[in-house]
Design a protein around this motif. Structure first.
Motif, PDB file in Angstrom:
ATOM      1  N   ILE A 114       0.836  -1.201   0.000  1.00  0.00           N
ATOM      2  CA  ILE A 114       0.000   0.000   0.000  1.00  0.00           C
ATOM      3  C   ILE A 114       0.872   1.253   0.000  1.00  0.00           C
ATOM      4  CG2 ILE A 114      -1.668   1.340   1.365  1.00  0.00           C
ATOM      5  CD1 ILE A 114      -2.860  -1.085  -0.086  1.00  0.00           C
ATOM      6  N   ILE A 115       1.910   1.244   0.806  1.00  0.00           N
ATOM      7  CA  ILE A 115       2.822   2.395   0.856  1.00  0.00           C
ATOM      8  C   ILE A 115       3.477   2.614  -0.500  1.00  0.00           C
ATOM      9  CG2 ILE A 115       5.005   3.228   1.842  1.00  0.00           C
ATOM     10  CD1 ILE A 115       4.041   1.859   4.507  1.00  0.00           C
ATOM     11  N   ARG A 116       3.924   1.532  -1.148  1.00  0.00           N
ATOM     12  CA  ARG A 116       4.537   1.660  -2.479  1.00  0.00           C
ATOM     13  C   ARG A 116       3.534   2.181  -3.506  1.00  0.00           C
ATOM     14  NH1 ARG A 116       7.416  -2.842  -0.567  1.00  0.00           N
ATOM     15  NH2 ARG A 116       6.038  -4.391  -1.503  1.00  0.00           N
ATOM     16  N   THR A 117       2.297   1.704  -3.414  1.00  0.00           N
ATOM     17  CA  THR A 117       1.253   2.172  -4.336  1.00  0.00           C
ATOM     18  C   THR A 117       0.987   3.659  -4.141  1.00  0.00           C
ATOM     19  OG1 THR A 117       0.203  -0.010  -4.322  1.00  0.00           O
ATOM     20  CG2 THR A 117      -1.148   1.852  -5.042  1.00  0.00           C
ATOM     21  N   GLN A 118       0.832   4.061  -2.897  1.00  0.00           N
ATOM     22  CA  GLN A 118       0.562   5.471  -2.605  1.00  0.00           C
ATOM     23  C   GLN A 118       1.747   6.359  -2.973  1.00  0.00           C
ATOM     24  OE1 GLN A 118      -2.531   5.620  -2.695  1.00  0.00           O
ATOM     25  NE2 GLN A 118      -3.022   6.618  -0.767  1.00  0.00           N
ATOM     26  N   SER A 119       2.956   5.858  -2.766  1.00  0.00           N
ATOM     27  CA  SER A 119       4.153   6.633  -3.148  1.00  0.00           C
ATOM     28  C   SER A 119       4.194   6.842  -4.650  1.00  0.00           C
ATOM     29  CB  SER A 119       5.421   5.903  -2.696  1.00  0.00           C
ATOM     30  OG  SER A 119       5.439   5.772  -1.304  1.00  0.00           O
ATOM     31  N   ILE A 168      -5.263  -4.317  -3.652  1.00  0.00           N
ATOM     32  CA  ILE A 168      -3.812  -4.489  -3.521  1.00  0.00           C
ATOM     33  C   ILE A 168      -3.454  -5.034  -2.146  1.00  0.00           C
ATOM     34  CG2 ILE A 168      -1.621  -3.205  -3.382  1.00  0.00           C
ATOM     35  CD1 ILE A 168      -2.781  -1.427  -5.675  1.00  0.00           C
ATOM     36  N   PHE A 169      -4.082  -4.495  -1.115  1.00  0.00           N
ATOM     37  CA  PHE A 169      -3.848  -4.978   0.246  1.00  0.00           C
ATOM     38  C   PHE A 169      -4.208  -6.459   0.372  1.00  0.00           C
ATOM     39  CE2 PHE A 169      -5.421  -5.735   4.587  1.00  0.00           C
ATOM     40  CZ  PHE A 169      -4.281  -5.426   5.307  1.00  0.00           C
ATOM     41  N   LEU A 170      -5.394  -6.828  -0.120  1.00  0.00           N
ATOM     42  CA  LEU A 170      -5.839  -8.221  -0.024  1.00  0.00           C
ATOM     43  C   LEU A 170      -4.989  -9.154  -0.881  1.00  0.00           C
ATOM     44  CD1 LEU A 170      -9.703  -7.648   0.001  1.00  0.00           C
ATOM     45  CD2 LEU A 170      -8.279  -8.445   1.908  1.00  0.00           C
ATOM     46  N   LEU A 171      -4.596  -8.692  -2.053  1.00  0.00           N
ATOM     47  CA  LEU A 171      -3.744  -9.513  -2.912  1.00  0.00           C
ATOM     48  C   LEU A 171      -2.396  -9.772  -2.246  1.00  0.00           C
ATOM     49  CD1 LEU A 171      -3.607 -10.922  -5.653  1.00  0.00           C
ATOM     50  CD2 LEU A 171      -2.759  -8.788  -6.617  1.00  0.00           C
ATOM     51  N   ALA A 172      -1.834  -8.750  -1.623  1.00  0.00           N
ATOM     52  CA  ALA A 172      -0.562  -8.920  -0.913  1.00  0.00           C
ATOM     53  C   ALA A 172      -0.723  -9.873   0.278  1.00  0.00           C
ATOM     54  CB  ALA A 172      -0.028  -7.566  -0.450  1.00  0.00           C
TER      55      ALA A 172
END
Length: 159
Positions: free
Chosen positions: A17-22, A39-43
């Protein structure tokens, strides 16, 4: 945190999530809340699947590989996998039905196939669940992924 059960997999998912938001901040683009949930659930799904297969593969020496394995059981990880897979598919259905005039709903069967295929890897203790790069070497998963990308682009830009 990596040695505390359940928190360990959440730390991994939050990293995505942090990488996505960045990345979105870098290109100045808003992120769909549904996309962040997916993305969170997939990870989480990948992390739990990897934990389950590593635990089954390493067996008695698993806790020497990662200390957190002394807290996990195969049955518990399979239960988490099933719960997360259900949540992931529901989130994807909600995402596709709430964006772009619902045209992406046509991709639900492909996404379902990919989730089920990964579940097969987990239940069969396949290497594809343990090493994420192996997922894309599986011909069925690769064909499904290409078909999903092509159909998504087609549905978004030409329908």
């Amino acid at each position: 945190l990596k040695d505390i059960p359940i928190i360990d997999i959440h730390v991994i998912a939050l990293g995505f999530i942090i990488r996505t938001q960045s990345g979105n901040a870098l290109i100045n683009t808003p992120t769909s809340p549904w996309l962040l949930i997916i993305i969170f659930l997939l990870a989480l799904f990948w992390a739990v699947g990897k934990r389950k297969v590593e635990l089954a593969t390493l067996r008695s020496v698993a806790s020497r590989h990662k200390r957190v394995y002394k807290f996990y059981t195969g049955g518990f990880l399979l239960s988490l996998t099933n719960i997360i897979a259900s949540m992931l598919l529901l989130a994807y259905i909600f995402f596709t039905s709430s964006t772009h005039g619902m045209v992406l709903m046509w991709t639900i069967p492909i996404a379902t196939f990919m989730v089920f295929r990964y579940l097969y890897f987990i239940y069969a203790d396949k290497e594809e669940a343990q090493k994420s790069e192996q997922i894309f070497l599986d011909p069925q998963m690769l064909i499904a992924l290409v078909f999903w990308v092509v159909s998504s682009v087609y549905l978004l830009y030409w329908v």
